[in-house]
Design an enzyme around this catalytic site. Structure first.
Site, PDB file in Angstrom:
ATOM      1  N   ASP A 210       0.815  -1.214   0.000  1.00 28.18           N
ATOM      2  CA  ASP A 210       0.000   0.000   0.000  1.00 28.18           C
ATOM      3  C   ASP A 210       0.849   1.265   0.000  1.00 28.18           C
ATOM      4  O   ASP A 210       2.061   1.220   0.227  1.00 28.18           O
ATOM      5  CB  ASP A 210      -0.951   0.003   1.212  1.00 28.18           C
ATOM      6  CG  ASP A 210      -0.297  -0.531   2.480  1.00 28.18           C
ATOM      7  OD1 ASP A 210       0.942  -0.497   2.582  1.00 28.18           O
ATOM      8  OD2 ASP A 210      -1.022  -0.978   3.373  1.00 28.18           O
TER       9      ASP A 210
ATOM     10  N   ASN B  97      -7.465  -3.626  14.325  1.00 27.85           N
ATOM     11  CA  ASN B  97      -8.837  -3.992  13.955  1.00 27.85           C
ATOM     12  C   ASN B  97      -8.869  -5.170  12.979  1.00 27.85           C
ATOM     13  O   ASN B  97      -9.903  -5.441  12.376  1.00 27.85           O
ATOM     14  CB  ASN B  97      -9.569  -2.780  13.367  1.00 27.85           C
ATOM     15  CG  ASN B  97      -8.875  -2.251  12.112  1.00 27.85           C
ATOM     16  OD1 ASN B  97      -7.959  -2.879  11.584  1.00 27.85           O
ATOM     17  ND2 ASN B  97      -9.317  -1.096  11.629  1.00 27.85           N
TER      18      ASN B  97
ATOM     19  N   HIS C  31      -7.066  -5.440  10.177  1.00 26.19           N
ATOM     20  CA  HIS C  31      -6.800  -5.146   8.763  1.00 26.19           C
ATOM     21  C   HIS C  31      -5.490  -5.765   8.302  1.00 26.19           C
ATOM     22  O   HIS C  31      -4.567  -5.958   9.095  1.00 26.19           O
ATOM     23  CB  HIS C  31      -6.867  -3.640   8.460  1.00 26.19           C
ATOM     24  CG  HIS C  31      -5.737  -2.809   8.991  1.00 26.19           C
ATOM     25  ND1 HIS C  31      -5.943  -1.603   9.628  1.00 26.19           N
ATOM     26  CD2 HIS C  31      -4.387  -2.970   8.973  1.00 26.19           C
ATOM     27  CE1 HIS C  31      -4.771  -1.070   9.949  1.00 26.19           C
ATOM     28  NE2 HIS C  31      -3.813  -1.888   9.580  1.00 26.19           N
TER      29      HIS C  31
ATOM     30  N   GLU D  82      -9.578  -2.380   5.498  1.00 22.32           N
ATOM     31  CA  GLU D  82     -10.225  -2.178   6.790  1.00 22.32           C
ATOM     32  C   GLU D  82     -11.407  -3.141   6.922  1.00 22.32           C
ATOM     33  O   GLU D  82     -11.867  -3.713   5.927  1.00 22.32           O
ATOM     34  CB  GLU D  82     -10.701  -0.719   6.902  1.00 22.32           C
ATOM     35  CG  GLU D  82      -9.586   0.324   6.812  1.00 22.32           C
ATOM     36  CD  GLU D  82      -8.737   0.433   8.085  1.00 22.32           C
ATOM     37  OE1 GLU D  82      -8.635  -0.547   8.845  1.00 22.32           O
ATOM     38  OE2 GLU D  82      -8.168   1.524   8.312  1.00 22.32           O
TER      39      GLU D  82
HETATM   40  C1  F6R Z   1       1.060  -1.330   6.010  1.00 23.43           C
HETATM   41  C2  F6R Z   1       0.299  -2.520   6.392  1.00 23.43           C
HETATM   42  C3  F6R Z   1      -0.554  -2.488   7.614  1.00 23.43           C
HETATM   43  C4  F6R Z   1       0.261  -2.759   8.879  1.00 23.43           C
HETATM   44  C5  F6R Z   1      -0.630  -2.742  10.101  1.00 23.43           C
HETATM   45  C6  F6R Z   1       0.128  -2.982  11.378  1.00 23.43           C
HETATM   46  O1  F6R Z   1       1.818  -1.595   4.849  1.00 23.43           O
HETATM   47  O2  F6R Z   1       0.378  -3.490   5.714  1.00 23.43           O
HETATM   48  O3  F6R Z   1      -1.542  -3.470   7.478  1.00 23.43           O
HETATM   49  O4  F6R Z   1       0.879  -4.000   8.774  1.00 23.43           O
HETATM   50  O5  F6R Z   1      -1.289  -1.502  10.176  1.00 23.43           O
HETATM   51  O6  F6R Z   1       0.966  -1.890  11.627  1.00 23.43           O
HETATM   52  P1  F6R Z   1       1.973  -1.905  12.881  1.00 23.43           P
HETATM   53  O7  F6R Z   1       2.989  -2.938  12.574  1.00 23.43           O
HETATM   54  O8  F6R Z   1       2.534  -0.518  12.888  1.00 23.43           O
HETATM   55  O9  F6R Z   1       1.155  -2.226  14.073  1.00 23.43           O
END
Ligand code: F6R
Length: 259
Positions: A67, A136, A138, A143
């Site tokens: 992303d 959550n 994701h 989401e």
């Molecule tokens: C971003 C992504 C997100 C993160 C998720 C966890 O490229 O893939 O799904 O993996 O938001 O983020 P952290 O590791 O910061 O808790």
């Protein structure tokens, strides 16, 4: 699903790095799907160390990140493009020709998302997709209530995700509202998936992903459909799993061998 519970966060990171390394050893020109976020930072630090000591060579791989924020140019320090250059690409010798991210400043993000999906297909698909998990549930920026069949597209981030990401932005900046993200269907097309989760904030979403119902309410639960999905956890992220003892019986100490 292969649930590997390692004895601490450092061991989980090392286990995830080993899986990525094995993929590249088997296929030096592998196509890797990559993630960003705090969980990935120690993983990329370890990969940089292994590159430095000659144990890992990523010069032939092609990568596609999950992303990118809409509105952030590749040279914005908080863009995922800049983050990946800093954390991995510069050390690994992965240039823009092989290190792909959606263009957050494309004039038409919808067309950009479709082109990104087409580029993954044209590269032959992803051999190993690395994933983190949001509080959550994701994956990427899919989401809750994202279609389990979704493809790369523009998504509105939840307030919770924006709050969690605000720590990466300065006091004067606001975390972006939109991102271009691979879809859940895109992720499921990868030949293997590797989800790394560490820390107590991930206990609930991990339990929902592994043992909850298959549901768009927890996008990571879609990995239940994947024939080759590995979750690498530390004890804190594994804390809410009801069948924790069973996973540890099958893969003692995170599993030494990839069975
Ligand atoms: C971003 C992504 C997100 C993160 C998720 C966890 O490229 O893939 O799904 O993996 O938001 O983020 P952290 O590791 O910061 O808790």
């Amino acid at each position: 699903m292969r649930v590997l519970i390692c004895h601490d966060a450092a061991a989980a990171v090392a286990r995830a790095a080993q899986i990525l390394q094995d993929t590249v050893a088997a296929r030096p020109e592998a196509v890797l799907g990559l993630a960003t976020g705090g969980t990935m930072e120690p993983l990329y630090a370890l990969l940089r160390a292994r590159i430095a000591d000659g144990a890992l060579d990523l010069r032939q791989v092609t990568t596609f990140n999950l992303d990118e924020y809409v509105g952030l140019a590749a040279d914005h320090p908080q863009s995922y493009a800049a983050t990946m250059r800093r954390l991995l690409f510069d050390t690994a010798g992965i240039g823009p020709d092989r290190g792909h991210l959606p263009d957050g400043t494309a004039s038409d993000p919808v067309t950009e998302a479709r082109a990104y999906e087409a580029a993954i297909t044209a590269a032959g698909g992803i051999d190993l997709q690395v994933l983190g998990i949001g509080r959550n549930g994701h994956i990427g920026f899919n989401e809750p209530t994202s279609s389990l069949g979704s493809r790369t597209r523009v998504k509105t981030l939840t307030e919770d995700t924006r709050r969690a990401n605000a720590r990466f932005f300065g006091a004067q900046e606001t975390a972006p509202e939109f991102a271009i993200t691979m879809g859940i269907g895109t992720v499921l097309d990868a030949r293997a998936c590797l989800l790394l989760a560490t820390g107590p904030e991930k206990a609930r979403p991990v339990a929902a992903a592994v043992e909850g119902p298959l549901s768009a309410a927890c996008p990571a639960s879609a990995l239940q459909l994947h024939p080759d999905a590995t979750l690498v956890l530390d004890p804190a992220a594994a804390a809410d799993l009801r069948l924790r003892d069973y996973y540890q019986l099958v893969h003692p100490d995170g599993g030494k061998a990839r069975l």
